[in-house]
Design a protein around this motif. Structure first.
Motif: not given
Length: 276
Positions: A61-62, A64-65, A68-69, A273
């Motif tokens: 998740p880290h 992917q986040q 995704s920015r 993503i």
């Protein structure tokens, strides 16, 4: 080699166990100076492990986040475009290897049955050399399409890792194409300039190169046919070298096919993503 866990202030304090695994795989791929069939096949397997490692990191998740920015959207698009070029290289390699395998099998059949005499052997040998020229053309095309990633934010760990994966994948393709093409000084100077992470000499390519060995044995056999001399030793030697070459091609085919599947998987992960 740079250590990835110090690149981003946003990373958690404890290093993820996949990071050392990634660095180890990358270091191993860069370290070998050989250009034999076993080393090229080994590098293809190493690339598969490297891509598997990255795929696992992309599930975090880290990461992917981070990807995704908005500021990384252009970077991901660049990487997706680069992945298409790698898939094209896979298809080029698969087509060329298949063509050469078919020519190798036909040559073995002609020698074994002695049908058609010199003319048939000479014709099939020319087809074999034509396959080699197609690979050389692909090598030059790969060199011309090499690119840099000006938009990469190297402070973001996962983005930099994806760049490293693409770079080493392209380098291994160039090594494989050079190995298949054989040691020719004109094309080799181009390859040596591109392969800045793996030092390879012409002597390395000559050593344990099934393609060059098959060329030499076939040339000897053709000379014998032209002189109207039958030599069972030359026949047997050519058969042995062609069998080794066929096994070499089979290993490379399997490695390229497996890598192709890994590249598709990574591409799908990046698309997911990007679209979320």
């Amino acid at each position: 080699m740079a250590s990835y866990h110090t690149r981003s202030n946003s990373l958690p304090s404890r290093q993820h166990p996949l990071i050392p695994e990634f660095e180890e795989q990358l270091c191993r791929l860069r370290s070998s100076e050989e250009a034999s069939s076993s080393s090229v096949a080994g590098k293809l397997c190493g690339l598969q492990d490297l891509h598997d490692c990255v795929d696992k990191l992309l599930l975090r998740p880290h990461n992917q986040q981070a990807l995704s920015r908005d500021q990384h959207e252009k970077c991901i698009n660049e990487l997706l475009d680069a992945s298409l070029k790698l898939l094209d290289l896979c298809n080029t390699a698969k087509d060329a290897l298949l063509q050469m395998k078919e020519s190798t099998q036909e040559l073995q059949s002609i020698i074994r049955r002695r049908r058609g005499g010199e003319s048939s052997l000479s014709s099939e040998f020319k087809k074999f050399l034509k396959s080699r020229k197609a690979v050389k053309k692909a090598l030059h095309k790969a060199a011309e399409n090499r690119r840099t990633f000006s938009l990469l934010n190297k402070d973001e760990e996962i983005v930099s890792m994806l760049y490293e994966v693409h770079s080493i994948t392209l380098t291994v393709f160039q090594l494989m194409f050079a190995f298949i093409s054989g040691p020719k000084s004109s094309s080799w100077s181009l390859v040596s300039k591109l392969m800045n992470s793996t030092k390879v000499s012409c002597e390395d390519v000559n050593k344990s190169n099934e393609f060059a060995s098959a060329d030499a044995s076939l040339n000897s056999l053709l000379m014998s046919h032209k002189m109207k001399k039958s030599d069972s030793v030359l026949d047997e030697n050519a058969q042995n070298e062609l069998q080794k070459l066929e096994m070499c091609i089979q290993d490379l085919e399997e490695g390229v096919e497996s890598l192709y599947r890994r590249l598709i998987k990574t591409r799908v992960s990046l698309l997911n993503i990007l679209n979320h």
